[in-house]
Scaffold this motif. Structure first.
Motif, mmCIF file in Angstrom:
data_model
loop_
_atom_site.group_PDB
_atom_site.id
_atom_site.type_symbol
_atom_site.label_atom_id
_atom_site.label_comp_id
_atom_site.label_asym_id
_atom_site.label_seq_id
_atom_site.Cartn_x
_atom_site.Cartn_y
_atom_site.Cartn_z
ATOM 1 N N GLY A 1 0.885 -1.316 -0.078
ATOM 2 C CA GLY A 1 0.011 -0.086 -0.144
ATOM 3 C C GLY A 1 0.887 1.272 -0.048
ATOM 4 N N MET A 2 2.099 1.233 0.594
ATOM 5 C CA MET A 2 2.800 2.446 0.894
ATOM 6 C C MET A 2 3.697 2.631 -0.464
ATOM 7 S SD MET A 2 5.698 2.679 3.785
ATOM 8 C CE MET A 2 4.552 2.365 5.105
ATOM 9 N N LEU A 3 4.123 1.619 -0.878
ATOM 10 C CA LEU A 3 4.932 1.716 -2.268
ATOM 11 C C LEU A 3 4.174 2.041 -3.262
ATOM 12 C CD1 LEU A 3 7.998 1.112 -1.325
ATOM 13 C CD2 LEU A 3 7.996 -0.423 -3.050
ATOM 14 N N ALA A 4 2.779 1.486 -3.484
ATOM 15 C CA ALA A 4 1.871 1.785 -4.639
ATOM 16 C C ALA A 4 1.391 3.219 -4.555
ATOM 17 C CB ALA A 4 0.820 0.698 -4.494
ATOM 18 N N ALA A 5 1.611 4.004 -3.643
ATOM 19 C CA ALA A 5 0.974 5.179 -3.360
ATOM 20 C C ALA A 5 1.735 6.088 -4.313
ATOM 21 C CB ALA A 5 1.074 5.820 -1.891
ATOM 22 N N PRO B 1 5.980 9.566 -2.939
ATOM 23 C CA PRO B 1 6.951 8.750 -2.327
ATOM 24 C C PRO B 1 7.086 9.302 -0.765
ATOM 25 C CG PRO B 1 7.748 10.360 -3.895
ATOM 26 C CD PRO B 1 6.348 10.435 -4.014
ATOM 27 N N LEU B 2 7.348 8.274 0.201
ATOM 28 C CA LEU B 2 7.520 8.599 1.553
ATOM 29 C C LEU B 2 9.224 8.388 1.844
ATOM 30 C CD1 LEU B 2 6.313 9.013 4.338
ATOM 31 C CD2 LEU B 2 6.097 6.809 4.769
ATOM 32 N N ASN B 3 9.428 9.325 2.463
ATOM 33 C CA ASN B 3 10.678 9.339 2.866
ATOM 34 C C ASN B 3 10.947 7.883 3.528
ATOM 35 O OD1 ASN B 3 13.004 9.194 5.301
ATOM 36 N ND2 ASN B 3 13.553 11.262 4.328
ATOM 37 N N PRO B 4 12.361 7.253 2.902
ATOM 38 C CA PRO B 4 12.624 5.975 3.407
ATOM 39 C C PRO B 4 12.827 5.523 4.852
ATOM 40 C CG PRO B 4 14.110 6.574 1.742
ATOM 41 C CD PRO B 4 13.483 7.895 1.819
ATOM 42 N N MET B 5 13.352 6.484 5.534
ATOM 43 C CA MET B 5 13.343 6.375 6.988
ATOM 44 C C MET B 5 12.021 6.332 7.689
ATOM 45 S SD MET B 5 15.953 5.321 8.264
ATOM 46 C CE MET B 5 15.226 5.353 9.778
ATOM 47 N N THR C 1 9.823 3.545 9.716
ATOM 48 C CA THR C 1 8.975 3.841 11.054
ATOM 49 C C THR C 1 7.542 3.438 10.929
ATOM 50 O OG1 THR C 1 10.698 5.675 11.504
ATOM 51 C CG2 THR C 1 8.581 5.839 12.743
ATOM 52 N N ALA C 2 7.093 3.784 9.786
ATOM 53 C CA ALA C 2 5.845 3.663 9.572
ATOM 54 C C ALA C 2 5.477 2.113 9.657
ATOM 55 C CB ALA C 2 5.190 4.219 8.208
ATOM 56 N N ILE C 3 6.490 1.168 8.867
ATOM 57 C CA ILE C 3 6.078 -0.166 8.941
ATOM 58 C C ILE C 3 6.439 -0.780 10.181
ATOM 59 C CG2 ILE C 3 7.299 -2.310 7.932
ATOM 60 C CD1 ILE C 3 5.479 -1.357 5.806
ATOM 61 N N ILE C 4 7.296 -0.266 10.946
ATOM 62 C CA ILE C 4 7.573 -0.587 12.297
ATOM 63 C C ILE C 4 6.271 -0.616 13.329
ATOM 64 C CG2 ILE C 4 8.695 -0.577 14.463
ATOM 65 C CD1 ILE C 4 11.515 -0.327 12.810
ATOM 66 N N CYS C 5 5.697 0.643 13.321
ATOM 67 C CA CYS C 5 4.702 0.945 13.961
ATOM 68 C C CYS C 5 3.455 0.150 13.469
ATOM 69 C CB CYS C 5 4.278 2.346 13.886
ATOM 70 S SG CYS C 5 5.273 3.662 14.295
ATOM 71 N N ILE C 6 3.255 -0.058 12.419
ATOM 72 C CA ILE C 6 1.977 -0.972 11.734
ATOM 73 C C ILE C 6 2.313 -2.295 12.252
ATOM 74 C CG2 ILE C 6 0.865 -1.774 9.816
ATOM 75 C CD1 ILE C 6 1.646 0.745 8.192
ATOM 76 N N ALA C 7 3.636 -2.694 12.176
ATOM 77 C CA ALA C 7 3.727 -4.080 12.730
ATOM 78 C C ALA C 7 3.317 -4.297 14.316
ATOM 79 C CB ALA C 7 5.169 -4.590 12.507
ATOM 80 N N VAL C 8 4.098 -3.342 14.911
ATOM 81 C CA VAL C 8 3.822 -3.557 16.450
ATOM 82 C C VAL C 8 2.395 -3.221 16.729
ATOM 83 C CG1 VAL C 8 4.577 -2.130 18.562
ATOM 84 C CG2 VAL C 8 6.176 -2.811 16.806
ATOM 85 N N GLY C 9 1.753 -2.381 16.081
ATOM 86 C CA GLY C 9 0.137 -2.169 16.528
ATOM 87 C C GLY C 9 -0.681 -3.352 16.195
ATOM 88 N N ALA C 10 -0.389 -4.040 15.129
ATOM 89 C CA ALA C 10 -1.060 -5.393 14.553
ATOM 90 C C ALA C 10 -0.773 -6.293 15.628
ATOM 91 C CB ALA C 10 -0.469 -5.828 13.450
ATOM 92 N N GLY C 11 0.608 -6.602 15.984
ATOM 93 C CA GLY C 11 1.230 -7.635 17.199
ATOM 94 C C GLY C 11 0.277 -7.118 18.291
ATOM 95 N N ALA C 12 0.298 -5.890 18.914
ATOM 96 C CA ALA C 12 -0.322 -5.480 20.030
ATOM 97 C C ALA C 12 -1.931 -5.688 20.290
ATOM 98 C CB ALA C 12 -0.316 -4.104 20.314
ATOM 99 N N SER C 13 -2.526 -5.738 18.865
ATOM 100 C CA SER C 13 -3.978 -6.205 18.931
ATOM 101 C C SER C 13 -3.974 -7.578 18.986
ATOM 102 C CB SER C 13 -4.626 -5.588 17.709
ATOM 103 O OG SER C 13 -4.143 -6.151 16.468
ATOM 104 N N GLY C 14 -2.810 -8.462 18.544
ATOM 105 C CA GLY C 14 -2.946 -10.043 18.691
ATOM 106 C C GLY C 14 -2.761 -10.330 20.263
ATOM 107 N N GLY D 1 -0.923 1.860 5.108
ATOM 108 C CA GLY D 1 0.474 2.008 4.384
ATOM 109 C C GLY D 1 0.173 3.276 3.377
ATOM 110 N N TRP D 2 -0.941 3.227 2.694
ATOM 111 C CA TRP D 2 -1.247 4.231 1.310
ATOM 112 C C TRP D 2 -1.474 5.772 2.348
ATOM 113 C CZ3 TRP D 2 -2.419 3.825 -3.795
ATOM 114 C CH2 TRP D 2 -2.912 4.803 -4.420
ATOM 115 N N ALA D 3 -2.135 5.784 3.509
ATOM 116 C CA ALA D 3 -2.446 6.653 4.030
ATOM 117 C C ALA D 3 -0.941 7.355 4.692
ATOM 118 C CB ALA D 3 -3.438 6.645 5.151
ATOM 119 N N ALA D 4 -0.204 6.414 5.220
ATOM 120 C CA ALA D 4 1.137 6.933 5.437
ATOM 121 C C ALA D 4 1.799 7.703 4.470
ATOM 122 C CB ALA D 4 2.110 5.740 6.088
#
Lengths: 53, 314
Positions: B43-47, B50-54, B58-71, B167-170
Motif C-alpha cells: 500500500g505504501m509503495l503503490a501510493a 513517495p515517502l521518505n525511506p526512514m 518507522t511507519a512499517i515498524i509502527c504498523i507491525a507493532v500495532g498489529a502485534g499489540a492487537s494480537g 500504508g497508503w495513508a502513511a
C-alpha cells in the motif's frame, strides 16, 4: 521491627528468563530511541540544528 | 495485625515469571504480522506520493507493532477458548508462560506507543487508522463478534484489511479508491480463507463454543458461501486493472489467480459430504495464502515498474 524481611529466591530458570527479557527490553529501547532520533531529524530537517542565539 | 494478610499470598499462588522474550514475541502473532507488514508495504509503495525511506521504516515498524499489540489483546481476552482448541492451546497464556495481566499490559502499552509514534512522525490519518484497526480487532471482533455470530470473521475481517490502507495513508495522508480496493481484496478474501480452515477444524471451534459458519449453518451452506466469496474476490482482484490503476499484465495475473481461487473453491463446493479428510478445504486454505501473497506481489511489482518506466521516459 526485627522481623526478617521475607524475600523470594529466584530459581536458575527464572534468573535466566529474566536476563533474557532484560536483554530484549534493552534492544527494543535502543531501537525505539534510534527510530525517534532519526525520524525527528527527517521530519524537522536542517531546521532542527538551526537555533539562532 | 498486618495490613496484608500473609495467607493472601501463598507461595503456591505467587511465582516469578519464567517467560522469555520469545513468549512475548509469540503474543504478537508473528505470522499474521508478516502478512500485515507485507500488505502495508505494498500500500505504501503503490501510493503516488513517495515517502521518505526512514519514515517508511518507522511507519512499517509502527504498523507491525500495532498489529502485534492487537494480537496480544486478542490472546489476553481469548485465553479461555485458546486453552481448549488444539491449534491455540500452546499459546503463551494457556501454556502458563505469560499471565493474562502481563499480556494485557504488553498489548496496551504497544498499542499506545505504535499509534502515537505513527501519528507524530508520519501523519495522523495513518495513526488514526491504526488506532481504529487495533480497536476493531480487539474490541469489535474479539470481544463482541467472535463469540456471538457466525458472521464474526466476515465483519471482523475488516481489521486485517486495513494495513494496505494504513500504508497508503502513511504516504499520501489520505484514503483513495486504490486503497479501498486493496482493502476490499483482503476483506472478501478473509471469509473463504477462514471458513476453509473452519471446515477441517470445526471440531475445535465446536468444543470452544465459537459460532463458526460450519457449526452454525452447516458444512453445505459454508461451502456455498465460500464459493460465492471466491467469485467476489476474483472480480475485485482485477478491479485495479479495470480502473486503470494497474497494467494489463497485472490484470492477467489477477485473472489467473482469481480463476485458481474459484477452481479450489469449486473443489470444496463439490466435495463429498462423506469426505472426512477435507483435502479440498485444506488445499483451498493453502491456495488462499498463495493468492493473497501473489496478488499483492503483482500489484507491488506493477507499481514499481510503472514508476520506473515513467521516470525513464521523463
Amino acid at each position: 521491627m526485627g522481623d526478617k524481611l521475607e524475600t523470594v529466591t529466584p530459581t536458575e530458570a527464572q534468573l535466566k528468563a529474566r536476563r533474557n527479557r532484560n536483554i530484549a527490553i534493552a534492544i527494543a529501547l535502543v531501537v525505539f530511541v534510534i527510530l525517534v532520533y532519526v525520524s525527528s531529524i527527517v521530519r524537522l530537517g536542517p531546521t532542527l540544528l538551526n537555533r539562532p542565539m | 495485625m498486618a495490613l496484608v494478610e500473609k495467607d493472601s499470598y501463598e507461595a503456591t499462588s505467587f511465582q516469578l515469571s519464567e517467560a522469555t522474550a520469545s513468549d512475548y514475541l509469540a503474543l504478537l502473532k508473528p505470522r499474521v504480522m508478516s502478512l500485515v507488514v507485507f500488505t502495508a508495504f505494498v500500500g505504501m509503495l503503490a501510493a503516488p506520493v513517495p515517502l521518505n525511506p526512514m519514515l517508511a521504516v518507522t511507519a512499517i515498524i509502527c504498523i507491525a507493532v500495532g498489529a502485534g499489540a492487537s494480537g496480544a489483546l486478542n490472546m489476553w481476552y481469548d485465553a479461555d477458548i485458546d486453552a481448549v482448541m488444539s491449534r491455540t492451546k500452546t499459546r503463551p497464556i494457556p501454556a502458563g508462560k505469560v499471565t493474562g495481566g502481563e499480556a494485557l499490559g504488553f498489548g496496551l502499552v504497544l498499542s499506545a506507543m505504535s499509534v502515537l509514534t505513527l501519528g507524530v512522525f508520519v501523519n495522523w490519518v495513518a495513526g488514526s487508522l491504526l488506532a481504529f484497526t487495533i480497536f476493531f480487532y480487539a474490541v469489535i471482533y474479539t470481544m463482541w463478534l467472535k463469540r456471538w455470530t457466525p458472521q464474526n470473521i466476515v465483519i471482523g475481517g475488516a481489521a486485517g484489511s486495513f494495513p494496505p490502507m494504513i500504508g497508503w495513508a502513511a504516504a499520501t495522508g489520505s484514503i483513495s479508491l486504490e486503497s479501498v480496493i486493496l482493502f476490499l481484496i483482503i476483506f472478501l478474501w478473509t471469509p473463504p480463507h477462514f471458513w476453509a480452515l473452519a471446515l477441517f477444524k470445526s471440531g475445535d471451534y465446536e468444543v470452544a463454543g465459537i459460532p463458526m459458519m460450519p457449526n452454525v449453518a452447516g458444512e453445505e451452506s459454508t461451502r456455498r458461501q465460500i464459493f460465492a466469496y471466491a467469485l467476489l474476490v476474483a472480480v475485485v482482484g482485477v478491479l485495479p486493472w479495470y480502473f486503470g490503476f494497474a497494467s494489463f499484465a497485472y490484470g492477467v495475473v489477477a485473472l489467473a489467480l482469481g480463476a485458481g481461487f474459484i477452481w479450489y473453491s469449486w473443489k470444496v463446493l463439490s466435495m463429498s459430504p462423506q469426505d472426512s479428510s477435507m483435502r479440498p478445504a485444506k488445499a483451498l486454505f493453502g491456495f488462499s495464502l498463495l493468492y493473497l501473497f501473489g496478488i499483492f506481489a503483482a500489484y507491488l511489482v506493477d507499481s514499481v515498474v510503472a514508476r520506473f518506466l515513467l521516470a525513464a521516459g521523463a
